[in-house]
Write a protein that holds these residues in place. Sequence first.
Motif, PDB file in Angstrom:
ATOM      1  N   LEU A   1       4.293  12.430  19.385  1.00  0.00           N
ATOM      2  CA  LEU A   1       3.067  12.692  18.532  1.00  0.00           C
ATOM      3  C   LEU A   1       3.308  13.911  17.788  1.00  0.00           C
ATOM      4  CD1 LEU A   1       0.263  11.987  21.207  1.00  0.00           C
ATOM      5  CD2 LEU A   1       0.806  10.861  18.793  1.00  0.00           C
ATOM      6  N   ALA A   2       3.953  14.994  18.061  1.00  0.00           N
ATOM      7  CA  ALA A   2       4.216  16.062  17.267  1.00  0.00           C
ATOM      8  C   ALA A   2       5.008  16.007  16.089  1.00  0.00           C
ATOM      9  CB  ALA A   2       4.695  17.173  18.252  1.00  0.00           C
ATOM     10  N   GLY A   3       6.040  15.096  16.191  1.00  0.00           N
ATOM     11  CA  GLY A   3       6.612  14.591  14.937  1.00  0.00           C
ATOM     12  C   GLY A   3       5.886  13.908  13.987  1.00  0.00           C
ATOM     13  N   VAL A   4       4.982  12.910  14.505  1.00  0.00           N
ATOM     14  CA  VAL A   4       3.946  12.449  13.497  1.00  0.00           C
ATOM     15  C   VAL A   4       3.002  13.367  12.772  1.00  0.00           C
ATOM     16  CG1 VAL A   4       2.179  10.805  13.307  1.00  0.00           C
ATOM     17  CG2 VAL A   4       4.034  10.240  15.056  1.00  0.00           C
ATOM     18  N   LEU A   5       2.589  14.210  13.596  1.00  0.00           N
ATOM     19  CA  LEU A   5       1.740  15.400  13.070  1.00  0.00           C
ATOM     20  C   LEU A   5       2.399  16.066  12.037  1.00  0.00           C
ATOM     21  CD1 LEU A   5      -1.012  16.844  12.800  1.00  0.00           C
ATOM     22  CD2 LEU A   5       0.041  18.258  14.748  1.00  0.00           C
ATOM     23  N   ALA A   6       3.517  16.345  12.129  1.00  0.00           N
ATOM     24  CA  ALA A   6       4.384  17.120  11.174  1.00  0.00           C
ATOM     25  C   ALA A   6       4.495  16.319   9.817  1.00  0.00           C
ATOM     26  CB  ALA A   6       5.959  17.559  11.682  1.00  0.00           C
ATOM     27  N   GLY A   7       4.846  15.187  10.054  1.00  0.00           N
ATOM     28  CA  GLY A   7       4.672  13.937   8.909  1.00  0.00           C
ATOM     29  C   GLY A   7       3.588  13.990   8.053  1.00  0.00           C
ATOM     30  N   LEU A   8       2.478  13.964   8.800  1.00  0.00           N
ATOM     31  CA  LEU A   8       1.101  13.665   8.314  1.00  0.00           C
ATOM     32  C   LEU A   8       0.785  14.972   7.466  1.00  0.00           C
ATOM     33  CD1 LEU A   8      -0.920  12.020  11.014  1.00  0.00           C
ATOM     34  CD2 LEU A   8      -0.365  11.058   9.066  1.00  0.00           C
ATOM     35  N   ASP A   9       1.243  16.222   7.985  1.00  0.00           N
ATOM     36  CA  ASP A   9       0.908  17.331   7.433  1.00  0.00           C
ATOM     37  C   ASP A   9       1.703  17.588   5.812  1.00  0.00           C
ATOM     38  OD1 ASP A   9      -0.931  18.303   9.236  1.00  0.00           O
ATOM     39  OD2 ASP A   9       0.730  19.435  10.134  1.00  0.00           O
ATOM     40  N   TRP A  10       3.120  16.973   6.069  1.00  0.00           N
ATOM     41  CA  TRP A  10       3.791  16.875   4.856  1.00  0.00           C
ATOM     42  C   TRP A  10       3.272  16.048   4.011  1.00  0.00           C
ATOM     43  CZ3 TRP A  10       6.379  13.582   1.748  1.00  0.00           C
ATOM     44  CH2 TRP A  10       7.522  14.125   0.840  1.00  0.00           C
ATOM     45  N   VAL A  11       2.830  14.789   4.106  1.00  0.00           N
ATOM     46  CA  VAL A  11       2.186  14.097   3.202  1.00  0.00           C
ATOM     47  C   VAL A  11       0.980  14.562   2.692  1.00  0.00           C
ATOM     48  CG1 VAL A  11       1.225  11.747   2.930  1.00  0.00           C
ATOM     49  CG2 VAL A  11       3.306  11.872   4.458  1.00  0.00           C
ATOM     50  N   ALA A  12       0.120  15.177   3.411  1.00  0.00           N
ATOM     51  CA  ALA A  12      -1.194  15.820   3.081  1.00  0.00           C
ATOM     52  C   ALA A  12      -0.924  16.993   2.027  1.00  0.00           C
ATOM     53  CB  ALA A  12      -1.972  16.544   4.072  1.00  0.00           C
ATOM     54  N   GLU A  13       0.324  17.759   2.312  1.00  0.00           N
ATOM     55  CA  GLU A  13       0.544  18.717   1.342  1.00  0.00           C
ATOM     56  C   GLU A  13       1.497  18.308   0.067  1.00  0.00           C
ATOM     57  OE1 GLU A  13       3.564  23.215   1.215  1.00  0.00           O
ATOM     58  OE2 GLU A  13       3.044  21.862   3.016  1.00  0.00           O
TER      59      GLU A  13
ATOM     60  N   ASP B   1       8.693   7.105  -0.337  1.00  0.00           N
ATOM     61  CA  ASP B   1       9.400   8.299  -0.142  1.00  0.00           C
ATOM     62  C   ASP B   1       9.722   8.142   1.482  1.00  0.00           C
ATOM     63  OD1 ASP B   1      10.783  10.404  -0.436  1.00  0.00           O
ATOM     64  OD2 ASP B   1       9.280  11.564  -1.560  1.00  0.00           O
ATOM     65  N   LEU B   2      10.926   9.101   1.754  1.00  0.00           N
ATOM     66  CA  LEU B   2      11.153   9.185   3.214  1.00  0.00           C
ATOM     67  C   LEU B   2      11.251  10.742   3.376  1.00  0.00           C
ATOM     68  CD1 LEU B   2      14.030   6.388   3.794  1.00  0.00           C
ATOM     69  CD2 LEU B   2      11.481   6.087   4.086  1.00  0.00           C
ATOM     70  N   LEU B   3      10.969  10.893   4.958  1.00  0.00           N
ATOM     71  CA  LEU B   3      11.414  12.360   5.387  1.00  0.00           C
ATOM     72  C   LEU B   3      11.844  12.181   6.732  1.00  0.00           C
ATOM     73  CD1 LEU B   3       8.009  14.261   6.307  1.00  0.00           C
ATOM     74  CD2 LEU B   3       7.943  11.813   5.015  1.00  0.00           C
ATOM     75  N   LEU B   4      12.445  13.356   7.280  1.00  0.00           N
ATOM     76  CA  LEU B   4      12.855  13.197   8.581  1.00  0.00           C
ATOM     77  C   LEU B   4      12.189  14.395   9.366  1.00  0.00           C
ATOM     78  CD1 LEU B   4      16.924  13.467   7.995  1.00  0.00           C
ATOM     79  CD2 LEU B   4      15.533  11.426   8.952  1.00  0.00           C
ATOM     80  N   ASN B   5      11.840  13.831  10.579  1.00  0.00           N
ATOM     81  CA  ASN B   5      11.365  14.902  11.575  1.00  0.00           C
ATOM     82  C   ASN B   5      12.476  15.326  12.436  1.00  0.00           C
ATOM     83  OD1 ASN B   5       9.835  14.601  14.783  1.00  0.00           O
ATOM     84  ND2 ASN B   5       9.501  16.522  13.354  1.00  0.00           N
TER      85      ASN B   5
ATOM     86  N   GLY C   1      20.006  13.867   2.174  1.00  0.00           N
ATOM     87  CA  GLY C   1      19.178  14.178   1.296  1.00  0.00           C
ATOM     88  C   GLY C   1      17.730  13.971   1.082  1.00  0.00           C
ATOM     89  N   LEU C   2      17.448  13.927   2.344  1.00  0.00           N
ATOM     90  CA  LEU C   2      15.771  13.618   2.780  1.00  0.00           C
ATOM     91  C   LEU C   2      15.048  15.266   3.132  1.00  0.00           C
ATOM     92  CD1 LEU C   2      15.984  10.422   4.748  1.00  0.00           C
ATOM     93  CD2 LEU C   2      15.500  10.691   2.252  1.00  0.00           C
ATOM     94  N   PRO C   3      13.914  15.401   2.763  1.00  0.00           N
ATOM     95  CA  PRO C   3      13.068  16.320   3.393  1.00  0.00           C
ATOM     96  C   PRO C   3      13.162  16.254   4.911  1.00  0.00           C
ATOM     97  CG  PRO C   3      12.025  15.306   1.806  1.00  0.00           C
ATOM     98  CD  PRO C   3      12.935  14.439   1.983  1.00  0.00           C
ATOM     99  N   VAL C   4      13.282  17.740   5.708  1.00  0.00           N
ATOM    100  CA  VAL C   4      13.095  17.689   7.039  1.00  0.00           C
ATOM    101  C   VAL C   4      11.947  18.361   7.382  1.00  0.00           C
ATOM    102  CG1 VAL C   4      14.573  18.467   9.319  1.00  0.00           C
ATOM    103  CG2 VAL C   4      15.761  17.398   7.085  1.00  0.00           C
TER     104      VAL C   4
ATOM    105  N   THR D   1       1.242  -1.172  -0.134  1.00  0.00           N
ATOM    106  CA  THR D   1      -0.143  -0.055  -0.055  1.00  0.00           C
ATOM    107  C   THR D   1       0.853   1.061   0.030  1.00  0.00           C
ATOM    108  OG1 THR D   1      -1.605  -1.207   1.444  1.00  0.00           O
ATOM    109  CG2 THR D   1      -1.762   1.235   1.218  1.00  0.00           C
ATOM    110  N   PRO D   2       0.604   2.130  -0.958  1.00  0.00           N
ATOM    111  CA  PRO D   2       1.514   3.574  -0.745  1.00  0.00           C
ATOM    112  C   PRO D   2       1.605   4.018   0.412  1.00  0.00           C
ATOM    113  CG  PRO D   2       0.135   3.474  -2.634  1.00  0.00           C
ATOM    114  CD  PRO D   2      -0.449   2.278  -2.076  1.00  0.00           C
ATOM    115  N   THR D   3       2.992   4.041   0.894  1.00  0.00           N
ATOM    116  CA  THR D   3       3.176   4.643   2.323  1.00  0.00           C
ATOM    117  C   THR D   3       4.438   5.470   2.189  1.00  0.00           C
ATOM    118  OG1 THR D   3       2.438   2.633   3.270  1.00  0.00           O
ATOM    119  CG2 THR D   3       3.828   3.862   4.579  1.00  0.00           C
ATOM    120  N   ILE D   4       4.404   6.470   3.209  1.00  0.00           N
ATOM    121  CA  ILE D   4       5.609   7.439   3.225  1.00  0.00           C
ATOM    122  C   ILE D   4       6.195   7.232   4.470  1.00  0.00           C
ATOM    123  CG2 ILE D   4       6.550   9.700   3.732  1.00  0.00           C
ATOM    124  CD1 ILE D   4       5.416   9.156   0.629  1.00  0.00           C
ATOM    125  N   GLY D   5       7.672   6.974   4.525  1.00  0.00           N
ATOM    126  CA  GLY D   5       8.262   6.630   5.802  1.00  0.00           C
ATOM    127  C   GLY D   5       8.673   7.930   6.310  1.00  0.00           C
ATOM    128  N   LEU D   6       8.336   8.094   7.739  1.00  0.00           N
ATOM    129  CA  LEU D   6       9.030   9.040   8.441  1.00  0.00           C
ATOM    130  C   LEU D   6       9.804   8.579   9.690  1.00  0.00           C
ATOM    131  CD1 LEU D   6       8.670  11.961   9.508  1.00  0.00           C
ATOM    132  CD2 LEU D   6       6.799  11.080  11.063  1.00  0.00           C
TER     133      LEU D   6
END
Length: 204
Positions: free
Chosen positions: A79-91, A48-52, A64-67, A4-9
């Motif tokens: 939990l705040a890091g997860v929210l930042a990741g969810l907001d990035w995915v939504a955008e 895709d991957l990103l860093l919080n 070389g990853l979005p931060v 299932t398409p998934t972004i890694g945080l």
Amino acid sequence: MAETPTIGLILAGGLARRMGGGDKALKPLAGRPILAHVIERLRGQCDDLLLNANGDPARLAEFGLPVVADTVPDFAGPLAGVLAGLDWVAEHRPQTEWLLSVAADTPFIPDDLAARLHRARIAAGTPLACAASGGQQHHAIGLWPVSLREDLRQALLAGERRLGRWTQGHGVAVAEWSAESVDPFFNVNTLEDLAEAERLAATI
């Protein structure tokens, strides 16, 4: 890639107090930063991957990853890091519905993490899933639907900081891994843990 398409945080927003501060994910393990091991194990499982991380993102530029930084102030925890990741995915990935979070100090995460967590939440009929090993749940290592991000935002603004309590309120499936030889979710919190991780890395 995940079925299932998934972004890694990768959650690297902590203060690392037990290691004297700084970025514990940048500590060397088997000749490379701990974070490099996490990225290597997670990359093939996600689209895709990103860093919080908080503070100057330039210190993480080599990866070389979005931060993405917390949007909730005062180091409100994972939990705040997860929210930042969810907001990035939504955008940035609006067609992707799932975020997989892992801790930046867990260098041995399994290569079937995303697939097994998705299977667990489908089988249980829950919106969330988290990993477990040795009978212990790891709430920061789990699947998060983007559809719950506003609910999570309101919970954080109301003062919620406990991952397990928030996930239990929505329903969370648990996928268990064996910790008999090497715990795949061993995390490096102290210098003693780092020495043990060096020993474990030599056996894998």
